[in-house]
Write an enzyme that holds these catalytic residues in place. Sequence first.
Site, PDB file in Angstrom:
ATOM      1  N   ARG A 173       0.846  -1.215   0.000  1.00 22.64           N
ATOM      2  CA  ARG A 173       0.000   0.000   0.000  1.00 22.64           C
ATOM      3  C   ARG A 173       0.874   1.256   0.000  1.00 22.64           C
ATOM      4  NH1 ARG A 173      -2.490  -3.684  -0.859  1.00 22.64           N
ATOM      5  NH2 ARG A 173      -4.476  -4.390   0.007  1.00 22.64           N
TER       6      ARG A 173
ATOM      7  N   SER B 219     -10.720  -0.290   3.701  1.00 25.56           N
ATOM      8  CA  SER B 219      -9.882  -0.495   4.898  1.00 25.56           C
ATOM      9  C   SER B 219      -9.323   0.847   5.353  1.00 25.56           C
ATOM     10  CB  SER B 219      -8.703  -1.420   4.576  1.00 25.56           C
ATOM     11  OG  SER B 219      -9.191  -2.626   4.074  1.00 25.56           O
TER      12      SER B 219
ATOM     13  N   GLU C  89      -4.427   3.860   6.367  1.00 25.77           N
ATOM     14  CA  GLU C  89      -4.230   3.664   4.932  1.00 25.77           C
ATOM     15  C   GLU C  89      -4.867   4.838   4.176  1.00 25.77           C
ATOM     16  OE1 GLU C  89      -5.326  -0.255   3.302  1.00 25.77           O
ATOM     17  OE2 GLU C  89      -6.167   0.785   1.577  1.00 25.77           O
TER      18      GLU C  89
HETATM   19  C1  LIG Z   1     -15.451  -0.004  -0.459  1.00 19.65           C
HETATM   20  C2  LIG Z   1     -13.981   0.221  -0.721  1.00 19.65           C
HETATM   21  C3  LIG Z   1     -13.148  -0.864  -0.906  1.00 19.65           C
HETATM   22  C4  LIG Z   1     -11.775  -0.670  -1.160  1.00 19.65           C
HETATM   23  N1  LIG Z   1     -10.996  -1.779  -1.361  1.00 19.65           N
HETATM   24  C5  LIG Z   1      -9.671  -1.614  -1.628  1.00 19.65           C
HETATM   25  C6  LIG Z   1      -8.845  -2.765  -1.865  1.00 19.65           C
HETATM   26  O1  LIG Z   1      -9.297  -3.902  -1.862  1.00 19.65           O
HETATM   27  N2  LIG Z   1      -7.533  -2.544  -2.113  1.00 19.65           N
HETATM   28  C7  LIG Z   1      -6.987  -1.296  -2.152  1.00 19.65           C
HETATM   29  O2  LIG Z   1      -5.773  -1.189  -2.395  1.00 19.65           O
HETATM   30  N3  LIG Z   1      -7.741  -0.197  -1.943  1.00 19.65           N
HETATM   31  C8  LIG Z   1      -9.073  -0.324  -1.688  1.00 19.65           C
HETATM   32  N4  LIG Z   1      -9.853   0.778  -1.459  1.00 19.65           N
HETATM   33  C9  LIG Z   1      -9.228   2.118  -1.457  1.00 19.65           C
HETATM   34  C10 LIG Z   1      -9.338   2.847  -2.821  1.00 19.65           C
HETATM   35  O3  LIG Z   1     -10.299   2.256  -3.628  1.00 19.65           O
HETATM   36  C11 LIG Z   1      -8.003   2.865  -3.561  1.00 19.65           C
HETATM   37  O4  LIG Z   1      -6.994   3.429  -2.760  1.00 19.65           O
HETATM   38  C12 LIG Z   1      -8.080   3.635  -4.881  1.00 19.65           C
HETATM   39  O5  LIG Z   1      -6.896   3.459  -5.626  1.00 19.65           O
HETATM   40  C13 LIG Z   1      -8.312   5.124  -4.657  1.00 19.65           C
HETATM   41  O6  LIG Z   1      -8.611   5.698  -5.918  1.00 19.65           O
HETATM   42  P1  LIG Z   1      -9.275   7.108  -6.050  1.00 19.65           P
HETATM   43  O7  LIG Z   1      -9.263   7.459  -7.497  1.00 19.65           O
HETATM   44  O8  LIG Z   1     -10.583   7.115  -5.378  1.00 19.65           O
HETATM   45  O9  LIG Z   1      -8.213   8.006  -5.270  1.00 19.65           O
HETATM   46  P2  LIG Z   1      -8.501   9.264  -4.336  1.00 19.65           P
HETATM   47  O10 LIG Z   1      -9.136   8.814  -3.076  1.00 19.65           O
HETATM   48  O11 LIG Z   1      -9.181  10.333  -5.108  1.00 19.65           O
HETATM   49  O12 LIG Z   1      -7.010   9.715  -4.024  1.00 19.65           O
HETATM   50  C14 LIG Z   1      -6.162   8.907  -3.237  1.00 19.65           C
HETATM   51  C15 LIG Z   1      -4.767   9.549  -3.198  1.00 19.65           C
HETATM   52  O13 LIG Z   1      -4.172   9.515  -4.497  1.00 19.65           O
HETATM   53  C16 LIG Z   1      -3.907  10.830  -4.974  1.00 19.65           C
HETATM   54  N5  LIG Z   1      -4.265  10.823  -6.408  1.00 19.65           N
HETATM   55  C17 LIG Z   1      -5.437  10.402  -6.952  1.00 19.65           C
HETATM   56  N6  LIG Z   1      -5.368  10.457  -8.295  1.00 19.65           N
HETATM   57  C18 LIG Z   1      -4.141  10.929  -8.605  1.00 19.65           C
HETATM   58  C19 LIG Z   1      -3.468  11.214  -9.838  1.00 19.65           C
HETATM   59  N7  LIG Z   1      -4.036  11.024 -11.028  1.00 19.65           N
HETATM   60  N8  LIG Z   1      -2.201  11.706  -9.775  1.00 19.65           N
HETATM   61  C20 LIG Z   1      -1.587  11.910  -8.576  1.00 19.65           C
HETATM   62  N9  LIG Z   1      -2.170  11.664  -7.395  1.00 19.65           N
HETATM   63  C21 LIG Z   1      -3.429  11.161  -7.407  1.00 19.65           C
HETATM   64  C22 LIG Z   1      -4.771  11.761  -4.133  1.00 19.65           C
HETATM   65  O14 LIG Z   1      -4.188  13.058  -4.031  1.00 19.65           O
HETATM   66  C23 LIG Z   1      -4.802  11.026  -2.808  1.00 19.65           C
HETATM   67  O15 LIG Z   1      -3.615  11.299  -2.069  1.00 19.65           O
HETATM   68  C24 LIG Z   1     -11.240   0.637  -1.220  1.00 19.65           C
HETATM   69  C25 LIG Z   1     -12.092   1.740  -1.041  1.00 19.65           C
HETATM   70  C26 LIG Z   1     -13.444   1.531  -0.809  1.00 19.65           C
HETATM   71  C27 LIG Z   1     -14.350   2.721  -0.655  1.00 19.65           C
END
Ligand SMILES: Cc1cc2nc3c(=O)[nH]c(=O)nc-3n(C[C@H](O)[C@H](O)[C@H](O)COP(=O)(O)OP(=O)(O)OC[C@H]3O[C@@H](n4cnc5c(N)ncnc54)[C@H](O)[C@@H]3O)c2cc1C
Length: 339
Positions: free
Chosen positions: A165, A239, A335
């Site tokens: 992670r 998580s 996380e």
């Molecule tokens: C129900 C649920 C289940 C989940 N299960 C998992 C799982 O099984 N495994 C797992 O690893 N994660 C899981 N997650 C967490 C999440 O889905 C991941 O971390 C995902 O990659 C976040 O993507 P996002 O586009 O929503 O990022 P955001 O929440 O919008 O951003 C996360 C971080 O990345 C940065 N960021 C986003 N996009 C960019 C970009 N293009 N360039 C630079 N920085 C950027 C943001 O500034 C922030 O710091 C889960 C979340 C939920 C709600």
Amino acid sequence: MTSVLQEHTSLQPFNTFGIPVYAHFFAEIFSETDIGHILQNDKVKGQPLLILGGGSNVLFTRDYEGLVLKIGIPGISTEQRGDRVLVRAGAGVVWNDLVMYCVQHGFAGVENLSLIPGTVGASPIQNIGAYGVELKDVFHSCQAYEIATGIMKTFDYADCKFGYRDSIFKNEWKGQYIITEVSFQLSTEADVNIQYGAIQAELTNRGITKATIADVSDVVSSIRVSKLPDPSTIGNAGSFFKNPVIERGKFEAMHAKFPELVYYEVAEGLVKLAAGWLIEECGFKGKVVGQTGTWKNQALVLVNHGHATGQEVYSFSEEIIKAVRAKFGVHLEREVNML
Ligand SMILES: Cc1cc2nc3c(=O)[nH]c(=O)nc-3n(C[C@H](O)[C@H](O)[C@H](O)COP(=O)(O)OP(=O)(O)OC[C@H]3O[C@@H](n4cnc5c(N)ncnc54)[C@H](O)[C@@H]3O)c2cc1C
């Protein structure tokens, strides 16, 4: 679509916790050139900058007094290379749309990561992982816009320093780049990874002996739906804490005291503990505190029961960290990104 600079924009629809905060400035970006246009606007010059994908790994504890750039860069393209295929996707592509595209085209490698919320651009940031597979296993390279210079750069696997992670984008390069595109190296030979116990059990349950990538994707999706709360009905960010990794010596002592301890061997001398189990043992599973609490089926997931503030969720997470430290002497690291 063109990118428009907005002011005083609600971020509630843009974070899966559903926290009602506002961004002073907000714009959605659909191309690399949009980034330059927005950042050169005099109104936002010198303002703090937050990059947002699907908002599924953030907890807003206050309004954002700066510019929020939501990344909406679309597009998927492929390049066949023998029995390998290079798949390129825009940072704004919804992660599960990319997974479904690969499954439908018979490209193996991301099916175990089905139904993870969020965007392609965020996937390398914390090296998303689930059911025995991590993003790093299929990552080829990514394109990124350097915020300080406006120059586009390409980073390969070694550059990204992936960990559990974790990646360089959360550490040395935090806040320095906007990922605009990610390339994945996938296989056209269906060599599925079904080592994970829950996948095997569900395949057996369905009478499937030779699983295809579509079977694995389907099984993973149904396991996830049964275990995790759907953010569209109950706010959460998956998580909330990482599984702590501790030294074997410390683990042995803990295991002697708590024989039921749930753990995984990770590397020579290191053991990963199931954070959900530690939290549950401290009596937090399904606990409700005001508008926040833990999910009834999984103590590792913190939820918004409807009207939680980010501060409320944050304080509750502090309570959990203190309780786990007091009972087990282990520090839980969040996380989810605190904002
Ligand atoms: C129900 C649920 C289940 C989940 N299960 C998992 C799982 O099984 N495994 C797992 O690893 N994660 C899981 N997650 C967490 C999440 O889905 C991941 O971390 C995902 O990659 C976040 O993507 P996002 O586009 O929503 O990022 P955001 O929440 O919008 O951003 C996360 C971080 O990345 C940065 N960021 C986003 N996009 C960019 C970009 N293009 N360039 C630079 N920085 C950027 C943001 O500034 C922030 O710091 C889960 C979340 C939920 C709600």
